[in-house]
Design a protein around this motif. Structure first.
Motif, PDB file in Angstrom:
ATOM      1  N   LEU A  71      22.111   6.320  41.765  1.00 55.15           N
ATOM      2  CA  LEU A  71      20.854   6.465  41.037  1.00 55.15           C
ATOM      3  C   LEU A  71      21.068   7.502  39.946  1.00 55.15           C
ATOM      4  CD1 LEU A  71      17.805   5.967  40.653  1.00 55.15           C
ATOM      5  CD2 LEU A  71      17.409   7.782  42.344  1.00 55.15           C
ATOM      6  N   CYS A  72      20.916   7.116  38.704  1.00 55.57           N
ATOM      7  CA  CYS A  72      21.140   8.035  37.586  1.00 55.57           C
ATOM      8  C   CYS A  72      19.819   8.327  36.880  1.00 55.57           C
ATOM      9  CB  CYS A  72      22.141   7.450  36.593  1.00 55.57           C
ATOM     10  SG  CYS A  72      22.546   8.611  35.269  1.00 55.57           S
ATOM     11  N   LEU A  73      19.439   9.604  36.915  1.00 58.00           N
ATOM     12  CA  LEU A  73      18.227  10.064  36.234  1.00 58.00           C
ATOM     13  C   LEU A  73      18.550  11.154  35.215  1.00 58.00           C
ATOM     14  CD1 LEU A  73      15.913  10.299  39.381  1.00 58.00           C
ATOM     15  CD2 LEU A  73      16.088   8.415  37.755  1.00 58.00           C
ATOM     16  N   ASP A  74      19.749  11.178  34.728  1.00 60.50           N
ATOM     17  CA  ASP A  74      20.178  12.206  33.776  1.00 60.50           C
ATOM     18  C   ASP A  74      19.329  12.180  32.502  1.00 60.50           C
ATOM     19  OD1 ASP A  74      22.108  13.029  35.449  1.00 60.50           O
ATOM     20  OD2 ASP A  74      23.802  12.241  34.328  1.00 60.50           O
ATOM     21  N   ASN A  75      19.205  13.367  31.896  1.00 62.65           N
ATOM     22  CA  ASN A  75      18.591  13.510  30.574  1.00 62.65           C
ATOM     23  C   ASN A  75      17.171  12.950  30.508  1.00 62.65           C
ATOM     24  OD1 ASN A  75      21.010  14.630  29.138  1.00 62.65           O
ATOM     25  ND2 ASN A  75      21.857  12.652  29.758  1.00 62.65           N
ATOM     26  N   ASN A  76      16.434  13.185  31.589  1.00 67.17           N
ATOM     27  CA  ASN A  76      14.992  12.945  31.570  1.00 67.17           C
ATOM     28  C   ASN A  76      14.281  14.307  31.565  1.00 67.17           C
ATOM     29  OD1 ASN A  76      14.365   9.949  31.677  1.00 67.17           O
ATOM     30  ND2 ASN A  76      15.902  10.098  33.301  1.00 67.17           N
ATOM     31  N   GLU A  77      13.009  14.348  31.934  1.00 66.34           N
ATOM     32  CA  GLU A  77      12.230  15.575  31.756  1.00 66.34           C
ATOM     33  C   GLU A  77      11.734  16.140  33.086  1.00 66.34           C
ATOM     34  OE1 GLU A  77       9.197  14.705  28.905  1.00 66.34           O
ATOM     35  OE2 GLU A  77      10.619  13.797  27.485  1.00 66.34           O
ATOM     36  N   PHE A  78      12.584  16.069  34.123  1.00 66.39           N
ATOM     37  CA  PHE A  78      12.239  16.644  35.420  1.00 66.39           C
ATOM     38  C   PHE A  78      12.379  18.166  35.390  1.00 66.39           C
ATOM     39  CE2 PHE A  78      13.672  12.352  36.647  1.00 66.39           C
ATOM     40  CZ  PHE A  78      12.556  11.938  37.365  1.00 66.39           C
ATOM     41  N   THR A  79      11.506  18.829  36.119  1.00 68.64           N
ATOM     42  CA  THR A  79      11.709  20.261  36.354  1.00 68.64           C
ATOM     43  C   THR A  79      12.727  20.417  37.475  1.00 68.64           C
ATOM     44  OG1 THR A  79       9.936  20.355  38.003  1.00 68.64           O
ATOM     45  CG2 THR A  79       9.335  20.765  35.689  1.00 68.64           C
ATOM     46  N   SER A  80      13.277  21.611  37.604  1.00 75.93           N
ATOM     47  CA  SER A  80      14.287  21.843  38.637  1.00 75.93           C
ATOM     48  C   SER A  80      13.698  21.674  40.033  1.00 75.93           C
ATOM     49  CB  SER A  80      14.880  23.249  38.477  1.00 75.93           C
ATOM     50  OG  SER A  80      13.872  24.239  38.575  1.00 75.93           O
ATOM     51  N   THR A  81      12.433  22.021  40.209  1.00 76.87           N
ATOM     52  CA  THR A  81      11.794  21.880  41.524  1.00 76.87           C
ATOM     53  C   THR A  81      11.677  20.412  41.920  1.00 76.87           C
ATOM     54  OG1 THR A  81      10.513  23.891  41.132  1.00 76.87           O
ATOM     55  CG2 THR A  81       9.743  22.429  42.882  1.00 76.87           C
ATOM     56  N   SER A  82      11.221  19.593  41.008  1.00 74.98           N
ATOM     57  CA  SER A  82      11.070  18.169  41.285  1.00 74.98           C
ATOM     58  C   SER A  82      12.428  17.513  41.512  1.00 74.98           C
ATOM     59  CB  SER A  82      10.347  17.491  40.124  1.00 74.98           C
ATOM     60  OG  SER A  82      10.168  16.120  40.384  1.00 74.98           O
ATOM     61  N   ALA A  83      13.404  17.871  40.690  1.00 73.81           N
ATOM     62  CA  ALA A  83      14.750  17.313  40.849  1.00 73.81           C
ATOM     63  C   ALA A  83      15.329  17.685  42.199  1.00 73.81           C
ATOM     64  CB  ALA A  83      15.655  17.813  39.723  1.00 73.81           C
ATOM     65  N   SER A  84      15.039  18.918  42.647  1.00 70.50           N
ATOM     66  CA  SER A  84      15.544  19.368  43.939  1.00 70.50           C
ATOM     67  C   SER A  84      14.950  18.552  45.080  1.00 70.50           C
ATOM     68  CB  SER A  84      15.234  20.852  44.124  1.00 70.50           C
ATOM     69  OG  SER A  84      15.701  21.313  45.374  1.00 70.50           O
ATOM     70  N   ARG A  85      13.676  18.205  44.996  1.00 66.01           N
ATOM     71  CA  ARG A  85      13.040  17.426  46.064  1.00 66.01           C
ATOM     72  C   ARG A  85      13.588  15.991  46.088  1.00 66.01           C
ATOM     73  NH1 ARG A  85       8.101  20.703  45.160  1.00 66.01           N
ATOM     74  NH2 ARG A  85       7.488  19.332  43.450  1.00 66.01           N
ATOM     75  N   ILE A  86      13.801  15.420  44.913  1.00 72.27           N
ATOM     76  CA  ILE A  86      14.382  14.066  44.860  1.00 72.27           C
ATOM     77  C   ILE A  86      15.800  14.087  45.435  1.00 72.27           C
ATOM     78  CG2 ILE A  86      15.118  12.208  43.325  1.00 72.27           C
ATOM     79  CD1 ILE A  86      12.894  13.043  41.407  1.00 72.27           C
ATOM     80  N   PHE A  87      16.509  15.130  45.081  1.00 76.72           N
ATOM     81  CA  PHE A  87      17.878  15.264  45.572  1.00 76.72           C
ATOM     82  C   PHE A  87      17.889  15.464  47.083  1.00 76.72           C
ATOM     83  CE2 PHE A  87      22.125  16.870  46.046  1.00 76.72           C
ATOM     84  CZ  PHE A  87      22.830  16.213  45.051  1.00 76.72           C
ATOM     85  N   GLY A  88      16.931  16.198  47.601  1.00 73.23           N
ATOM     86  CA  GLY A  88      16.833  16.388  49.044  1.00 73.23           C
ATOM     87  C   GLY A  88      16.589  15.078  49.772  1.00 73.23           C
ATOM     88  N   ALA A  89      15.769  14.209  49.171  1.00 71.55           N
ATOM     89  CA  ALA A  89      15.531  12.894  49.772  1.00 71.55           C
ATOM     90  C   ALA A  89      16.814  12.074  49.791  1.00 71.55           C
ATOM     91  CB  ALA A  89      14.437  12.164  48.991  1.00 71.55           C
ATOM     92  N   TRP A  90      17.587  12.194  48.723  1.00 75.65           N
ATOM     93  CA  TRP A  90      18.873  11.477  48.680  1.00 75.65           C
ATOM     94  C   TRP A  90      19.798  11.968  49.794  1.00 75.65           C
ATOM     95  CZ3 TRP A  90      20.488   7.337  45.919  1.00 75.65           C
ATOM     96  CH2 TRP A  90      21.834   7.006  46.042  1.00 75.65           C
ATOM     97  N   ASP A  91      19.857  13.275  49.963  1.00 73.56           N
ATOM     98  CA  ASP A  91      20.683  13.832  51.038  1.00 73.56           C
ATOM     99  C   ASP A  91      20.232  13.314  52.405  1.00 73.56           C
ATOM    100  OD1 ASP A  91      22.405  15.214  49.504  1.00 73.56           O
ATOM    101  OD2 ASP A  91      21.544  17.187  49.856  1.00 73.56           O
ATOM    102  N   LYS A  92      18.949  13.198  52.578  1.00 72.05           N
ATOM    103  CA  LYS A  92      18.399  12.827  53.886  1.00 72.05           C
ATOM    104  C   LYS A  92      18.693  11.373  54.235  1.00 72.05           C
ATOM    105  CE  LYS A  92      14.044  12.710  56.475  1.00 72.05           C
ATOM    106  NZ  LYS A  92      12.591  13.014  56.430  1.00 72.05           N
ATOM    107  N   TYR A  93      18.560  10.473  53.242  1.00 74.06           N
ATOM    108  CA  TYR A  93      18.641   9.048  53.551  1.00 74.06           C
ATOM    109  C   TYR A  93      19.964   8.394  53.157  1.00 74.06           C
ATOM    110  CZ  TYR A  93      13.626   9.461  54.234  1.00 74.06           C
ATOM    111  OH  TYR A  93      12.386   9.828  54.692  1.00 74.06           O
TER     112      TYR A  93
END
Length: 739
Positions: free
Chosen positions: A706-728
């Motif tokens: 899943l590539c979401l590079d160069n969009n407008e996420f904040t670091s907090t939101s990116a961290s939560r999405i990344f945490g979901a990736w780690d989990k599943y």
């Protein structure tokens, strides 16, 4: 007569590749100079060829400083080899052609060899090195002359009485002298150094001398004495006294390796002498020996003694190259032939051959086209083992194509790989060559392409791999090292789009890219009708809607089943979508790449409707940089049918925005998706889509990328999405697919 600074600079700059010339000009325009000098203007440099560049260097910096400037620039572009050569050549006024890293076998032009007695110098250095040593009985720091201390050295062949053996080894000084003076039981118990290698009574010669003794007994001193005595009496004299010894030694040699540059006449005579007296060699290697043409010719009749050879020679004429190949093929099987053009119609020749029936690879680099034609006429019909032929630097005119065609028809060789430049792909001889190749091996890859609009057309052919195994090791990627991270989280998980490794080698590929417009339609029609590739790549051809319609009309064949079509970097708009869909058969899974085309939302809507009406499903779809917005997302979502075969979807570099992405995620979530890769880079996505991405990651277990590079996420939101990736998705293990 020494070469001028003009010659030196021209020689060096001609060795630079095109990319290196660009770097050279760039550095030259900005480098720091001595006071009073100025940089050459950029406008002058951009238009200058190699000769004009030399003239500019001389005009702006005079001869001496121009050479220094060139050396500094070569150092800056990290071409240390040419910089060192120019530094040395300008200092010594000796011109040897520099060896470029891209052509490792280019000839070194021999300078006049100075009249130096190398053997005399070697013997003198040995004498100086070994005539003195630190002896056990000498004063501290005192060096003892071997000639004074050991007036005569003899080697004991048998021990004295058993009871004296230990004392003989351990004693020193006076006690050692007394033991050695005792009468011996055998008169032939010792020999002198001069007779150390004499023929023995049984007809054999000494080949190994073992010195045995405790520490301090004098083993090192004895070795020094032996070496010194041999050189004082002249090794050459000893060898000449017993030439049979040398010949016997050569008979037992199984491998000969000669390495060196600019070998003199005597050295080349040594090579011939060694081969003449060797019985049989497992391998002969002559690397960078710069053999003269006359010695190469004398060497050829002796190659029959070798089971395997590696021969490198420079300055050979066409007739000599043909003679070399003819002699090699008499007793051996050529496995490699590499010819590099030098000057004055001379060539650097590298030949490998053996008695094994190994396949042969032939490479010609920048030879005149007439020379290549003549060599092919001689070698290809005579050598059935050629599997690969690469010809670099020709234009591929009618004469070469005709000669190659008849050479292949008259030979038994079954080429698997062929590559050369071609002037006109419509030549009948060229098409006959391709059809002949296909009669022996099914075509795996067929390529006609240019690297740029001003370059020559390059042809490449590769046979299908007939030995592909059905058992494939398939791995699911596992992310590692994600724990304990801090700061901004990566937004591309867990793989990169452009570094994916293909599981299997693909066959049945036709690449027709960046071709002149007048060749496109005819070439596409001929290739697809003769080789029926399942993958057709037509990138960078400036194909517009009208030309695409013409191509599709000619390709529309019920028997031709296209599986993958790539039309990247053309000028296709919505009018072409119906024509493109006509190439796909009903109820089939296909792959389509339309990157960098101005399709727009309407083009994608037409594409989706056409595919759906024909019952076609998609495996891979790339719509990167096609001017898409959120309006086209429902059409894309409609492609997710009940079968849902889509595994790769690239929508990067568009403007889908949050609403379009939410619609897409919702469509994917509600289907039994098998999607493995999704690229949404550069789409203006914000934190508002965080929840949708987390649900997407949770509900699609097949997702590997899943590539979401160069969009407008904040670091907090990116961290939560990344945490979901780690989990599943972070606990997948490597598995083997048992088919």
């Amino acid at each position: 007569m020494g070469k001028t600074k003009h010659d030196l600079l021209l020689h060096v700059l001609e060795e630079l590749l095109e990319e290196e010339i660009k770097k050279f000009k760039f550095k030259l325009n900005y480098m720091d100079l001595r006071e009073g000098y100025k940089n050459i203007p950029k406008g002058h440099l951009e238009k200058a060829d190699v000769v004009q560049l030399v003239i500019l260097l001389i005009e702006y910096y005079q001869e001496e400083y121009a050479v220094e400037v060139a050396i500094n620039v070569l150092d800056d572009i990290n071409n240390k080899m040419l910089a060192d050569w120019l530094r040395k050549a300008s200092a010594e006024d000796i011109l040897q052609e520099p060896r470029h890293k891209a052509v490792w076998n280019t000839r070194v032009m021999s300078a006049k060899v100075p009249n130096v007695d190398h053997r005399g110098n070697y013997i003198a250095s040995i004498k100086e090195q070994f005539r003195k040593l630190k002896d056990y009985n000498s004063k501290p720091g005192e060096w003892v002359s071997l000639e004074d201390r050991y007036t005569k050295l003899f080697i004991v062949k048998k021990y004295h009485q058993t009871q004296d053996k230990e004392h003989e080894l351990l004693s020193r000084g006076k006690r050692h002298t007394e033991i050695m003076k005792k009468p011996r039981n055998d008169e032939d118990s010792h020999i002198t150094v001069e007779h150390l290698f004499d023929t023995l009574a049984d007809g054999t010669s000494t080949k190994k001398v073992i010195l045995q003794g405790v520490a301090g007994i004098g083993k090192t001193s004895t070795v020094c004495k032996i070496i010194l005595c041999l050189h004082l009496s002249s090794i050459e004299d000893l060898v000449q006294k017993d030439e049979e010894f040398v010949r016997n030694a050569l008979e037992d040699v199984k491998e000969m390796v000669f390495l060196g540059n600019n070998l003199g006449q005597d050295d080349q005579q040594v090579i011939l002498y060694s081969l003449q007296h060797a019985k049989e060699l497992h391998r002969l290697t002559l690397v960078q020996c710069e053999l003269k043409e006359k010695y190469v010719i004398k060497l050829l009749p002796l190659l029959g003694k070798c089971k395997q050879i590696y021969l490198s020679a420079s300055g050979l004429s066409l007739s000599t190259v043909n003679t070399v190949c003819a002699h090699v093929l008499q007793s051996l099987r050529m496995t490699r032939l590499h010819l590099v053009y030098e000057e004055d119609d001379r060539m650097n020749c590298t030949v490998e051959a053996s008695r094994e029936r190994d396949p042969c690879i032939i490479t010609f680099d920048y030879l005149p086209e007439e020379t290549v034609t003549a060599i092919c006429d001689q070698i290809i019909p005579a050598h059935p083992g050629i599997v690969r032929l690469d010809v670099n630097g020709i234009q591929g005119r009618q004469g070469f194509l005709t000669a190659l065609k008849y050479s292949l028809l008259e030979s038994e060789c079954k080429l698997e790989t062929l590559g050369f430049n071609i002037e006109n792909p419509k030549h009948e001889a060229f098409r006959n060559i391709c059809e002949h190749l296909a009669t022996h091996h099914s075509p795996g890859k067929f390529a006609l392409f240019r690297r740029g609009s001003e370059d020559d057309i390059h042809f490449g052919y590769e046979a299908k791999d007939e030995e592909k195994s059905d058992d494939r090791l398939q791995k699911k990627k596992k992310s590692k090292g994600r724990k304990g991270r801090s700061g901004t989280q990566p937004q591309c998980f867990p793989l990169t789009w452009f570094l994916k490794k293909k599981k299997n080698r693909e066959d049945g590929i036709a690449i027709l890219s960046c071709l002149p417009k007048e060749y496109i339609v005819d070439t596409v029609l001929w290739v697809t009708s003769k080789f029926t590739p399942v993958t057709l790549v037509m990138d960078d051809n400036s194909i517009d809607d009208e030309l695409m319609e013409t191509i599709c009309e000619k390709l529309n064949n019920a028997e031709y089943k296209l599986q993958l079509l790539s039309l990247n970097s053309n000028i296709l708009a919505q009018e072409s979508m119906t024509s493109i869909c006509s190439l796909f058969h009903c109820n089939t899974a296909v792959s389509l790449s339309l990157r960098y085309n101005p399709l727009g939302d309407e083009g994608v809507k037409i594409l989706a409707a056409c595919l759906k009406s024909k019952g076609c499903t998609l495996k891979n779809l790339s719509l990167s940089s096609t001017d898409l917005t959120e309006d086209c997302v429902p059409a894309i979502a409609s492609l997710f049918s009940k079968k849902n075969t889509l595994i790769q979807l690239d929508l990067s570099f568009n403007n889908l925005s949050n609403s379009g992405v939410k619609t897409l995620c919702s469509a994917l979530k509600n289907k039994e998706s098998h999607l493995e890769e999704l690229n949404l880079e550069y789409n203006g996505i914000t934190d508002d889509c965080e929840r949708e991405f987390i649900q997407l990651i949770k509900n699609i277990p097949s997702l590997k990328y899943l590539c979401l590079d160069n969009n407008e996420f904040t670091s907090t939101s990116a961290s939560r999405i990344f945490g979901a990736w780690d989990k599943y998705h972070d606990n997948e293990e490597e598995v083997q697919d048992e088919e």
